[in-house]
Enzyme design. Structure first.
Site, PDB file in Angstrom:
ATOM      1  N   ASP A  54     127.285  31.178  24.666  1.00 53.20           N
ATOM      2  CA  ASP A  54     128.415  31.062  25.240  1.00 53.20           C
ATOM      3  C   ASP A  54     129.285  32.394  25.341  1.00 53.20           C
ATOM      4  O   ASP A  54     130.103  32.745  24.350  1.00 53.20           O
ATOM      5  CB  ASP A  54     129.416  30.020  24.312  1.00 53.20           C
ATOM      6  CG  ASP A  54     128.698  28.666  24.212  1.00 53.20           C
ATOM      7  OD1 ASP A  54     128.692  28.057  25.182  1.00 53.20           O
ATOM      8  OD2 ASP A  54     128.384  28.243  23.033  1.00 53.20           O
ATOM      9  N   HIS A  94     121.959  26.515  16.562  1.00 53.40           N
ATOM     10  CA  HIS A  94     123.064  26.633  15.444  1.00 53.40           C
ATOM     11  C   HIS A  94     122.274  27.217  14.175  1.00 53.40           C
ATOM     12  O   HIS A  94     122.810  27.997  13.733  1.00 53.40           O
ATOM     13  CB  HIS A  94     123.549  25.398  15.131  1.00 53.40           C
ATOM     14  CG  HIS A  94     124.415  24.679  16.261  1.00 53.40           C
ATOM     15  ND1 HIS A  94     124.110  23.590  16.864  1.00 53.40           N
ATOM     16  CD2 HIS A  94     125.670  25.051  16.759  1.00 53.40           C
ATOM     17  CE1 HIS A  94     125.324  23.147  17.883  1.00 53.40           C
ATOM     18  NE2 HIS A  94     126.109  24.235  17.758  1.00 53.40           N
ATOM     19  N   GLU A 117     125.255  34.068  21.974  1.00 52.16           N
ATOM     20  CA  GLU A 117     125.408  34.679  23.219  1.00 52.16           C
ATOM     21  C   GLU A 117     125.410  33.687  24.290  1.00 52.16           C
ATOM     22  O   GLU A 117     125.659  34.094  25.417  1.00 52.16           O
ATOM     23  CB  GLU A 117     124.542  35.777  23.478  1.00 52.16           C
ATOM     24  CG  GLU A 117     124.712  36.962  22.607  1.00 52.16           C
ATOM     25  CD  GLU A 117     123.926  38.421  23.009  1.00 52.16           C
ATOM     26  OE1 GLU A 117     122.770  38.100  23.503  1.00 52.16           O
ATOM     27  OE2 GLU A 117     124.420  39.298  22.621  1.00 52.16           O
ATOM     28  N   MET A 154     130.788  22.203  16.298  1.00 55.34           N
ATOM     29  CA  MET A 154     131.360  21.062  16.686  1.00 55.34           C
ATOM     30  C   MET A 154     130.233  19.916  16.279  1.00 55.34           C
ATOM     31  O   MET A 154     130.100  18.716  16.722  1.00 55.34           O
ATOM     32  CB  MET A 154     131.593  21.020  17.923  1.00 55.34           C
ATOM     33  CG  MET A 154     132.747  22.049  18.318  1.00 55.34           C
ATOM     34  SD  MET A 154     133.893  21.640  19.715  1.00 55.34           S
ATOM     35  CE  MET A 154     132.782  21.465  21.226  1.00 55.34           C
ATOM     36  N   GLY A 155     129.198  20.393  15.531  1.00 56.09           N
ATOM     37  CA  GLY A 155     128.191  19.325  15.143  1.00 56.09           C
ATOM     38  C   GLY A 155     127.151  19.244  16.137  1.00 56.09           C
ATOM     39  O   GLY A 155     126.994  19.935  16.947  1.00 56.09           O
ATOM     40  N   LEU A 184     123.938  19.463  15.622  1.00 58.57           N
ATOM     41  CA  LEU A 184     123.269  20.734  15.303  1.00 58.57           C
ATOM     42  C   LEU A 184     121.912  20.736  16.069  1.00 58.57           C
ATOM     43  O   LEU A 184     121.253  19.824  16.126  1.00 58.57           O
ATOM     44  CB  LEU A 184     123.192  21.188  13.987  1.00 58.57           C
ATOM     45  CG  LEU A 184     124.610  21.114  13.400  1.00 58.57           C
ATOM     46  CD1 LEU A 184     124.308  21.730  11.826  1.00 58.57           C
ATOM     47  CD2 LEU A 184     125.297  21.977  13.663  1.00 58.57           C
ATOM     48  N   HIS A 185     121.638  22.000  16.565  1.00 52.67           N
ATOM     49  CA  HIS A 185     120.217  22.291  17.130  1.00 52.67           C
ATOM     50  C   HIS A 185     119.797  23.558  16.482  1.00 52.67           C
ATOM     51  O   HIS A 185     120.411  24.251  15.641  1.00 52.67           O
ATOM     52  CB  HIS A 185     120.191  22.061  18.591  1.00 52.67           C
ATOM     53  CG  HIS A 185     121.062  23.048  19.286  1.00 52.67           C
ATOM     54  ND1 HIS A 185     121.290  24.370  19.082  1.00 52.67           N
ATOM     55  CD2 HIS A 185     122.121  22.608  19.987  1.00 52.67           C
ATOM     56  CE1 HIS A 185     122.196  24.953  19.844  1.00 52.67           C
ATOM     57  NE2 HIS A 185     122.724  23.762  20.270  1.00 52.67           N
TER      58      HIS A 185
END
Ligand code: PAF
Length: 295
Positions: free
Chosen positions: A150, A37, A148, A30-31, A33-34
């Site tokens: 989520d 991601h 993992e 969903m953007g 980003l870190h």
């Protein structure tokens, strides 16, 4: 890296790749980003011939309109972060490409969606299951990569793919943590300086409870102590601190089979989640056998 916003354009490309015998790896985001991601993107890069990253802030998975409104939208920065990772496509669909007028289908997964975030965020996993299915079909994904962190979402997606005979392989990737142990999340940006300093307590309390349980300690006691420790550290509320079986996510009163410890707690208006695997160590398991409930 090509930025595509239309599914028809994406489809032409994925068809040509598949015709050439190439595999497609997809990372759904969903953007905002870190590095968490980016670790998924690197995993996709190492496994597939072509890599697509998607950015779509999915309104159907937000049960709270305020949460949706506050969700960071950072497309330019996201594109910059992806630049060095050699991806083929950044797919940023318009809302109409995902939910065209008249859209009336919801994918709803029972069992693994029940409890934990499923209880606290009604409709959340229906929204996730529906958008993930659409995006995996639109990208024609051969493999997709989920963190993992989520973990409940990961199990929901596994269920959807198995139940709907989707061809996509799901690859689970370990939670990426900041140096101080806080699980990376786009929500961390909203904590503010003081709460950000306090936030890693959640990981430490989780680790301590997991360690107690792994050594055969009383589960109910460990969970109560852990919730109390979070509140004492300044968290505003604990949504849940629970032991669940892995992978079916049924509640467990004792670590009598492979399980995971899950926590969700609020800090400065931000809901943080984390989880760790828990299985009673063999030596402790023998000692504790009398107190472990039968399954
Ligand atoms: O984990 C997320 O960022 C989202 O739930 C996902 C999988 C991209 C679906 O919108």
């Amino acid at each position: 890296m090509r930025i595509i916003r239309r599914k028809s354009e994406l489809r032409d490309l994925t068809k040509s790749w598949h015709r050439a015998g190439e595999t497609i790896g997809v990372v759904l985001t969903m953007g905002a980003l870190h590095d968490g991601h980016l670790s998924l993107v690197k995993a996709a890069r190492s496994r597939a011939d072509r890599v697509i990253v998607t950015i779509f802030v999915n309104p159907r998975q937000f049960n709270n309109p305020e949460d949706l409104a506050k969700y960071p939208k950072t497309e330019d920065n996201d594109a910059r972060m992806l630049g060095p990772l050699d991806i083929d496509v950044l797919y940023v669909p318009e809302a109409e490409e995902i939910y065209p007028t008249g859209f009336s289908t919801t994918i709803s997964v029972s069992g693994v969606s029940d409890g934990l975030c499923g209880d606290d965020r009604p409709g959340h996993f229906d929204g996730v299951a529906t958008v993930v299915t659409k995006l995996l079909l639109q990208t024609d994904a051969d493999c997709t990569f989920f963190g993992e962190k989520d973990y409940q979402q990961l199990q929901v997606v596994r269920r959807v793919v198995a139940d709907l005979d989707l061809k996509t392989e799901i690859v689970a990737c370990p939670t990426v943590r900041e140096d101080d142990g806080l699980a990376m999340s786009s929500r961390n940006l909203r904590l503010g300086a003081a709460a950000r300093e306090m936030a890693p307590v959640i990981g430490r309390v989780l680790e301590s409870a997991a360690s107690t349980i792994r050594q055969g300690g009383n589960v109910a006691q460990a969970l109560t102590t852990a919730s109390q420790a979070l509140m004492a550290a300044g968290f505003d509320a604990v949504d849940y601190f629970e032991l669940r079986s892995d992978p079916d996510l049924q509640p467990m009163a004792a670590a009598s089979r492979p399980g995971r410890l899950f926590v969700a707690a609020w800090l400065n208006g931000v809901r943080l989640i984390d989880n760790l695997p828990v299985q009673v160590e063999l030596r402790a398991s023998a000692d504790a056998r009398k107190t472990v409930e039968p399954v």
